[in-house]
Scaffold this motif. Sequence first.
Motif, short mmCIF file in Angstrom:
data_model
loop_
_atom_site.label_atom_id
_atom_site.label_comp_id
_atom_site.label_asym_id
_atom_site.label_seq_id
_atom_site.Cartn_x
_atom_site.Cartn_y
_atom_site.Cartn_z
N MET A 1 -2.30 0.15 4.57
CA MET A 1 -1.94 1.56 4.58
C MET A 1 -2.26 2.14 3.21
O MET A 1 -2.15 1.45 2.19
CB MET A 1 -0.46 1.73 4.88
CG MET A 1 -0.04 1.22 6.24
SD MET A 1 -0.71 2.19 7.58
CE MET A 1 0.11 3.76 7.31
N GLY A 2 -2.62 3.39 3.20
CA GLY A 2 -2.95 4.03 1.94
C GLY A 2 -2.42 5.44 1.86
O GLY A 2 -2.14 6.08 2.89
N ILE B 1 -1.57 -4.73 -3.58
CA ILE B 1 -1.23 -3.34 -3.84
C ILE B 1 -2.25 -2.78 -4.83
O ILE B 1 -2.65 -3.46 -5.78
CB ILE B 1 0.20 -3.19 -4.40
CG1 ILE B 1 1.22 -3.56 -3.33
CG2 ILE B 1 0.45 -1.76 -4.90
CD1 ILE B 1 2.67 -3.51 -3.80
N TYR B 2 -2.64 -1.55 -4.61
CA TYR B 2 -3.59 -0.87 -5.47
C TYR B 2 -3.02 0.48 -5.90
O TYR B 2 -2.37 1.17 -5.09
CB TYR B 2 -4.91 -0.64 -4.74
CG TYR B 2 -5.79 0.42 -5.39
CD1 TYR B 2 -5.78 1.74 -4.95
CD2 TYR B 2 -6.61 0.09 -6.47
CE1 TYR B 2 -6.56 2.71 -5.54
CE2 TYR B 2 -7.38 1.05 -7.07
CZ TYR B 2 -7.36 2.37 -6.60
OH TYR B 2 -8.13 3.32 -7.21
N TYR B 3 -3.24 0.83 -7.15
CA TYR B 3 -2.91 2.16 -7.66
C TYR B 3 -4.10 2.71 -8.43
O TYR B 3 -4.72 1.99 -9.21
CB TYR B 3 -1.70 2.14 -8.60
CG TYR B 3 -0.41 1.72 -7.96
CD1 TYR B 3 0.12 0.46 -8.18
CD2 TYR B 3 0.29 2.60 -7.13
CE1 TYR B 3 1.32 0.08 -7.59
CE2 TYR B 3 1.49 2.22 -6.53
CZ TYR B 3 1.98 0.95 -6.77
OH TYR B 3 3.16 0.57 -6.18
N ALA B 4 -4.38 3.97 -8.23
CA ALA B 4 -5.37 4.63 -9.07
C ALA B 4 -4.81 4.76 -10.48
O ALA B 4 -3.59 4.84 -10.68
CB ALA B 4 -5.69 6.02 -8.50
N GLU B 5 -5.69 4.79 -11.45
CA GLU B 5 -5.26 4.88 -12.85
C GLU B 5 -4.40 6.11 -13.09
O GLU B 5 -3.49 6.09 -13.91
CB GLU B 5 -6.47 4.87 -13.77
CG GLU B 5 -7.14 3.52 -13.92
CD GLU B 5 -6.22 2.50 -14.57
OE1 GLU B 5 -6.23 1.32 -14.16
OE2 GLU B 5 -5.46 2.88 -15.50
N ILE C 1 5.02 4.38 -6.82
CA ILE C 1 5.25 3.07 -6.20
C ILE C 1 5.04 3.21 -4.70
O ILE C 1 5.63 4.10 -4.07
CB ILE C 1 6.67 2.57 -6.49
CG1 ILE C 1 6.92 2.44 -7.99
CG2 ILE C 1 6.90 1.22 -5.81
CD1 ILE C 1 8.37 2.16 -8.35
N ILE C 2 4.22 2.32 -4.14
CA ILE C 2 4.02 2.30 -2.70
C ILE C 2 4.82 1.14 -2.11
O ILE C 2 4.84 0.04 -2.65
CB ILE C 2 2.52 2.18 -2.34
CG1 ILE C 2 2.31 2.32 -0.83
CG2 ILE C 2 1.89 0.89 -2.86
CD1 ILE C 2 0.85 2.48 -0.43
N LEU C 3 5.50 1.42 -1.02
CA LEU C 3 6.34 0.44 -0.35
C LEU C 3 6.10 0.53 1.14
O LEU C 3 5.74 1.59 1.65
CB LEU C 3 7.83 0.73 -0.63
CG LEU C 3 8.29 0.83 -2.08
CD1 LEU C 3 9.65 1.52 -2.15
CD2 LEU C 3 8.36 -0.55 -2.69
N ARG C 4 6.34 -0.58 1.84
CA ARG C 4 6.26 -0.50 3.28
C ARG C 4 7.40 -1.26 3.92
O ARG C 4 7.85 -2.29 3.41
CB ARG C 4 4.92 -1.00 3.81
CG ARG C 4 4.67 -2.46 3.82
CD ARG C 4 3.24 -2.75 4.29
NE ARG C 4 3.00 -2.26 5.64
CZ ARG C 4 1.79 -2.15 6.18
NH1 ARG C 4 0.72 -2.49 5.49
NH2 ARG C 4 1.63 -1.69 7.41
N ASP C 5 7.88 -0.69 5.01
CA ASP C 5 8.91 -1.32 5.84
C ASP C 5 8.22 -1.65 7.15
O ASP C 5 8.14 -0.82 8.05
CB ASP C 5 10.07 -0.35 6.04
CG ASP C 5 11.20 -0.96 6.85
OD1 ASP C 5 12.30 -0.37 6.87
OD2 ASP C 5 10.98 -2.02 7.47
N LEU D 1 5.92 6.48 -0.52
CA LEU D 1 5.31 6.67 -1.83
C LEU D 1 6.37 7.32 -2.72
O LEU D 1 6.69 8.49 -2.54
CB LEU D 1 4.06 7.54 -1.76
CG LEU D 1 3.30 7.67 -3.08
CD1 LEU D 1 2.67 6.33 -3.48
CD2 LEU D 1 2.22 8.75 -3.00
N GLN D 2 6.91 6.51 -3.63
CA GLN D 2 7.88 7.02 -4.59
C GLN D 2 7.11 7.56 -5.78
O GLN D 2 6.37 6.82 -6.43
CB GLN D 2 8.83 5.90 -5.03
CG GLN D 2 9.83 6.32 -6.10
CD GLN D 2 10.83 7.34 -5.59
OE1 GLN D 2 11.33 7.23 -4.47
NE2 GLN D 2 11.13 8.35 -6.40
#
Length: 123
Positions: free
Chosen positions: A34-35, A58-62, A69-73, A81-82
């Motif tokens: 998921m993105g 997990i990936y984050y753009a600079e 913070i990306i989380l999944r349930d 997306l926090q």
Amino acid sequence: QVQLEESGGGSVQPGGSLRLSCSDSGRTRSSLAMGWFRQAPGKERELIAAISWSGGNIYYAESVKGRFIILRDSPENTVFLQMNSLKPEDTAVYYCAASESPWSLSPNDFRSWGQGTQVTVSS
């Protein structure tokens, strides 16, 4: 069939926080990456965070690293997306998307999209 719906957008002052949610009402299996993407006025849509089906990748753009913070349930088929320490340049429409594979950073692999939610950061 994946059916994504975002919520949680709104207006916030610089330095504030928002939490976006993305639920899959189609109740598909959670074995997809998921993105979160965003598109600011006059700019191309960009991938800012992604999470694999297992949560192990997990990936984050600079531009958002250290602030978002990306989380999944997975049992609830929901991705969050926090967003902390928001800046005016974070103003955009935010979209969640589901990949066709368990892990991918290629925008072309994200085939299912939500309708988007507006985030505005302004004083």
